[in-house]
Design a protein around this motif. Sequence first.
Motif, PDB file in Angstrom:
ATOM      1  N   GLN A  41      -5.654 -13.597   2.978  1.00  0.00           N
ATOM      2  CA  GLN A  41      -7.046 -12.828   3.205  1.00  0.00           C
ATOM      3  C   GLN A  41      -7.532 -12.762   4.575  1.00  0.00           C
ATOM      4  O   GLN A  41      -7.849 -11.718   5.155  1.00  0.00           O
ATOM      5  N   SER A  44      -4.938 -10.705   6.721  1.00  0.00           N
ATOM      6  CA  SER A  44      -5.221  -9.214   6.416  1.00  0.00           C
ATOM      7  C   SER A  44      -6.463  -8.710   7.057  1.00  0.00           C
ATOM      8  O   SER A  44      -6.267  -7.564   7.573  1.00  0.00           O
ATOM      9  N   PHE A  49      -5.447  -4.582   7.539  1.00  0.00           N
ATOM     10  CA  PHE A  49      -4.785  -4.167   6.438  1.00  0.00           C
ATOM     11  C   PHE A  49      -5.321  -4.626   4.896  1.00  0.00           C
ATOM     12  O   PHE A  49      -5.623  -5.723   4.964  1.00  0.00           O
ATOM     13  N   PRO A  50      -4.998  -3.939   4.035  1.00  0.00           N
ATOM     14  CA  PRO A  50      -5.748  -4.821   2.717  1.00  0.00           C
ATOM     15  C   PRO A  50      -4.510  -5.834   2.296  1.00  0.00           C
ATOM     16  O   PRO A  50      -3.477  -5.667   2.980  1.00  0.00           O
ATOM     17  N   PRO A  51      -5.156  -7.034   1.745  1.00  0.00           N
ATOM     18  CA  PRO A  51      -4.062  -8.063   1.477  1.00  0.00           C
ATOM     19  C   PRO A  51      -3.225  -7.471   0.436  1.00  0.00           C
ATOM     20  O   PRO A  51      -3.555  -6.676  -0.617  1.00  0.00           O
ATOM     21  N   ILE A  52      -2.191  -8.273   0.396  1.00  0.00           N
ATOM     22  CA  ILE A  52      -0.931  -8.077  -0.657  1.00  0.00           C
ATOM     23  C   ILE A  52      -1.048  -9.301  -1.437  1.00  0.00           C
ATOM     24  O   ILE A  52      -1.298 -10.232  -1.128  1.00  0.00           O
ATOM     25  N   THR A 138       3.395   2.097   1.779  1.00  0.00           N
ATOM     26  CA  THR A 138       2.159   2.562   1.127  1.00  0.00           C
ATOM     27  C   THR A 138       1.333   1.524   1.069  1.00  0.00           C
ATOM     28  O   THR A 138      -0.060   1.799   0.858  1.00  0.00           O
ATOM     29  N   LYS A 139       1.682   0.181   0.801  1.00  0.00           N
ATOM     30  CA  LYS A 139       0.921  -0.823   0.561  1.00  0.00           C
ATOM     31  C   LYS A 139       0.380  -1.490   1.665  1.00  0.00           C
ATOM     32  O   LYS A 139      -0.875  -1.760   1.957  1.00  0.00           O
ATOM     33  N   THR A 140       1.163  -1.504   2.981  1.00  0.00           N
ATOM     34  CA  THR A 140       0.668  -1.898   4.113  1.00  0.00           C
ATOM     35  C   THR A 140       1.685  -1.461   5.340  1.00  0.00           C
ATOM     36  O   THR A 140       2.688  -1.882   4.925  1.00  0.00           O
ATOM     37  N   PRO A 141       1.261  -0.904   5.984  1.00  0.00           N
ATOM     38  CA  PRO A 141       2.011  -0.456   7.435  1.00  0.00           C
ATOM     39  C   PRO A 141       2.587  -1.575   8.129  1.00  0.00           C
ATOM     40  O   PRO A 141       3.385  -1.156   8.843  1.00  0.00           O
ATOM     41  N   GLN A 142       1.922  -2.856   7.849  1.00  0.00           N
ATOM     42  CA  GLN A 142       2.658  -3.992   8.789  1.00  0.00           C
ATOM     43  C   GLN A 142       4.154  -4.186   8.750  1.00  0.00           C
ATOM     44  O   GLN A 142       4.732  -4.394   9.383  1.00  0.00           O
ATOM     45  N   TYR A 143       4.776  -3.658   7.523  1.00  0.00           N
ATOM     46  CA  TYR A 143       6.178  -3.706   7.306  1.00  0.00           C
ATOM     47  C   TYR A 143       6.917  -3.059   8.211  1.00  0.00           C
ATOM     48  O   TYR A 143       7.643  -3.460   8.883  1.00  0.00           O
TER      49      TYR A 143
END
Length: 163
Positions: A41, A44, A49-52, A138-143
Motif C-alpha cells: 500500500q 504503491s 500506481f494502484p496496489p497489486i 496494464t495493472k502497473t507500469p512499474q514492471y
Amino acid sequence: MLATLMRTNLGGKFVEYMRSPRGKAIDKFLVRKFGFSLLMQVFSARVGFPPIPVLLLYSIGHKSGEERAAVMPYLDFENRLYLIAANGAKPRQAAWVDNILANPDVRIVLGRREKLMRARLVDPGAAEREHLWAFAATKTPQYNTYQSRMTRPAPVVALEPRT
C-alpha cells in the motif's frame, strides 16, 4: 492523502522502515492474518500506481534448507497465478527465485488460505511470458520501468496446484 504523505520525508522513512527486517516481519504477519500488505500500500502510494494484490510465498532455502517466506505481488492471468521477479531492477535475481529453481514445491497463503503449489519458471522467449507481460503492464507500469533498468529479462514464475 496516503499518496501525498508517502511522497514526504516522513513517508520515505516509513517505507524504509517497512523494508527493514522488522517491517517485513510485520508485513508477513498482516498478509498471513488479514490478506493485506501495508508495504504494498505505501510503496504503491509512493510511486503513484494502484496496489497489486499480494500472497505470502513459502519456499525452501536453496543453501540453508530452511523455510523462507516472502510477500509477493501476484497476477491472476488466465486462471493461473504468476509472480514477476523483477527484484526492484537489481542486477541479481531475488533469492526466492534461486530457492524455487532448487525446489519448485512451494506453499502460498492467499486470502488467508494456504495452498500447495509448484513453481515453474516461464521461458523468457515464450508466448506465455509475452502475453502475461502485456497484461502486467496494464495493472502497473512499474514492471516496464523495472525491465527497462535491467540487463536481463525479469524472471516470470507460474504457480500451479500440486497434484
